[in-house]
Design a protein around this motif. Sequence first.
Motif, PDB file in Angstrom:
ATOM      1  N   LEU A 235      38.432  25.957  38.598  1.00  0.00           N
ATOM      2  CA  LEU A 235      38.381  27.116  37.717  1.00  0.00           C
ATOM      3  C   LEU A 235      37.942  26.714  36.319  1.00  0.00           C
ATOM      4  CD1 LEU A 235      38.903  30.111  37.318  1.00  0.00           C
ATOM      5  CD2 LEU A 235      41.300  29.582  36.865  1.00  0.00           C
ATOM      6  N   ALA A 236      38.441  25.582  35.841  1.00  0.00           N
ATOM      7  CA  ALA A 236      38.077  25.117  34.504  1.00  0.00           C
ATOM      8  C   ALA A 236      36.596  24.771  34.425  1.00  0.00           C
ATOM      9  CB  ALA A 236      38.920  23.900  34.126  1.00  0.00           C
TER      10      ALA A 236
ATOM     11  N   GLY B  68      38.624  34.138  36.620  1.00  0.00           N
ATOM     12  CA  GLY B  68      37.169  34.089  36.659  1.00  0.00           C
ATOM     13  C   GLY B  68      36.659  34.997  37.760  1.00  0.00           C
ATOM     14  N   THR B  69      35.654  35.817  37.464  1.00  0.00           N
ATOM     15  CA  THR B  69      35.114  36.787  38.420  1.00  0.00           C
ATOM     16  C   THR B  69      33.605  36.623  38.529  1.00  0.00           C
ATOM     17  OG1 THR B  69      36.850  38.419  37.958  1.00  0.00           O
ATOM     18  CG2 THR B  69      34.807  39.248  38.927  1.00  0.00           C
ATOM     19  N   TYR B  70      33.103  36.649  39.761  1.00  0.00           N
ATOM     20  CA  TYR B  70      31.658  36.685  39.987  1.00  0.00           C
ATOM     21  C   TYR B  70      31.315  38.029  40.617  1.00  0.00           C
ATOM     22  CZ  TYR B  70      26.900  35.381  41.079  1.00  0.00           C
ATOM     23  OH  TYR B  70      25.529  35.341  41.125  1.00  0.00           O
ATOM     24  N   THR B  71      30.341  38.734  40.032  1.00  0.00           N
ATOM     25  CA  THR B  71      29.940  40.051  40.506  1.00  0.00           C
ATOM     26  C   THR B  71      28.641  39.974  41.293  1.00  0.00           C
ATOM     27  OG1 THR B  71      31.013  41.184  38.647  1.00  0.00           O
ATOM     28  CG2 THR B  71      29.269  42.381  39.794  1.00  0.00           C
TER      29      THR B  71
ATOM     30  N   THR C 172      37.302  37.311  42.624  1.00  0.00           N
ATOM     31  CA  THR C 172      38.076  36.815  41.492  1.00  0.00           C
ATOM     32  C   THR C 172      39.072  35.752  41.917  1.00  0.00           C
ATOM     33  OG1 THR C 172      37.905  38.942  40.334  1.00  0.00           O
ATOM     34  CG2 THR C 172      39.699  37.475  39.654  1.00  0.00           C
ATOM     35  N   ALA C 173      39.171  34.697  41.116  1.00  0.00           N
ATOM     36  CA  ALA C 173      40.243  33.710  41.231  1.00  0.00           C
ATOM     37  C   ALA C 173      41.082  33.799  39.963  1.00  0.00           C
ATOM     38  CB  ALA C 173      39.681  32.303  41.406  1.00  0.00           C
TER      39      ALA C 173
ATOM     40  N   LEU D 133      41.059  37.534  44.928  1.00  0.00           N
ATOM     41  CA  LEU D 133      40.857  38.962  45.096  1.00  0.00           C
ATOM     42  C   LEU D 133      39.386  39.278  45.353  1.00  0.00           C
ATOM     43  CD1 LEU D 133      42.866  39.990  41.909  1.00  0.00           C
ATOM     44  CD2 LEU D 133      43.753  40.019  44.244  1.00  0.00           C
ATOM     45  N   ALA D 134      39.161  40.363  46.082  1.00  0.00           N
ATOM     46  CA  ALA D 134      37.817  40.905  46.260  1.00  0.00           C
ATOM     47  C   ALA D 134      37.884  42.408  46.022  1.00  0.00           C
ATOM     48  CB  ALA D 134      37.290  40.622  47.667  1.00  0.00           C
ATOM     49  N   GLU D 135      36.942  42.929  45.249  1.00  0.00           N
ATOM     50  CA  GLU D 135      36.899  44.359  44.948  1.00  0.00           C
ATOM     51  C   GLU D 135      35.512  44.906  45.265  1.00  0.00           C
ATOM     52  OE1 GLU D 135      38.644  45.886  41.273  1.00  0.00           O
ATOM     53  OE2 GLU D 135      36.752  46.956  40.911  1.00  0.00           O
ATOM     54  N   LEU D 136      35.479  45.951  46.059  1.00  0.00           N
ATOM     55  CA  LEU D 136      34.242  46.642  46.408  1.00  0.00           C
ATOM     56  C   LEU D 136      34.275  48.014  45.746  1.00  0.00           C
ATOM     57  CD1 LEU D 136      31.620  46.658  48.145  1.00  0.00           C
ATOM     58  CD2 LEU D 136      33.000  47.714  49.959  1.00  0.00           C
TER      59      LEU D 136
END
Length: 283
Positions: free
Chosen positions: A15-16, A130-133, A145-146, A169-172
């Motif tokens: 994450l870092a 941290g989130t990747y879209t 997201t982690a 997490l995962a968000e749709l």
Amino acid sequence: MKYLFSSRPAILAALASVLVAPSALAETSVQFGTGFEYASGEFGATEDTTIYEVPFTVRLKTGNWTFRAKVPLAAIDGPGGVVPGDDNGGERDNSGPGGGGDDDDDDGDGDPTTFAGIDEVGLADVTLSGTYTFNLTDNAYLDTTAKATLPTGDEEKDLGTGETDFAFLAELGTDTDAGGVYVQGGYKQRGGATREDGALALVGGYARLSDGILVGADVSWAEAVVAGGEDLSSATAYTSFRLTDTIRLSLFAEKGLSDASADLAAGVGITWRTNFRRPFERR
């Protein structure tokens, strides 16, 4: 599932490394925020606990990456065993000093163990994420997201769990000029001898009533924090208003749907931001 995330140092290192290695060519924007939040309820116990929180947040967006840090100052007043946090006041590990949890323990003399009252103010547990879209279409997205919750709050004062937690997490969702809908699922690894790992879920939607005004609502659920405890669930309504091109005011009200959640929570927040793709966030 207990052993799925066996290397906590490795996860933190990964994450870092992501936090410091975004593309230098990507468009970057920053958001700062603060506010005031209130939550009160029995949280699965027999007496009410009241939590006040002033969160300080910073969010950095660069390209498809978004990084967020939340540093909360909290005040807690109650019988003990409940802490501030994303679990709506989730119980800490009741094997540590001061104890806690939603069940009375027996100390061997035939009488239930009781805990001294808590009335404390200080730093609570800090959260980093941290989130990747993934932009699936012009209006649809997938966020992955982690998140790590660090044991910065004083465990003996019930300002923190004393443990490091991880959530994945995962968000749709969809986001249009008129509004959008979203569904989220994930899993949280909770540290400690008595705290249980568990699944998380959330579903909601929002509408843009006019330029700069947004209203929405969602329902969340999480598996119980302790074995044999009740699952967490709540319903939340929120709104935000654009005060200027870069400053927004947001409000939320939350009603617990289970005995383990806060009976009532509410808050107000203010953020300064540059241009983010989805300009709403209730917390």
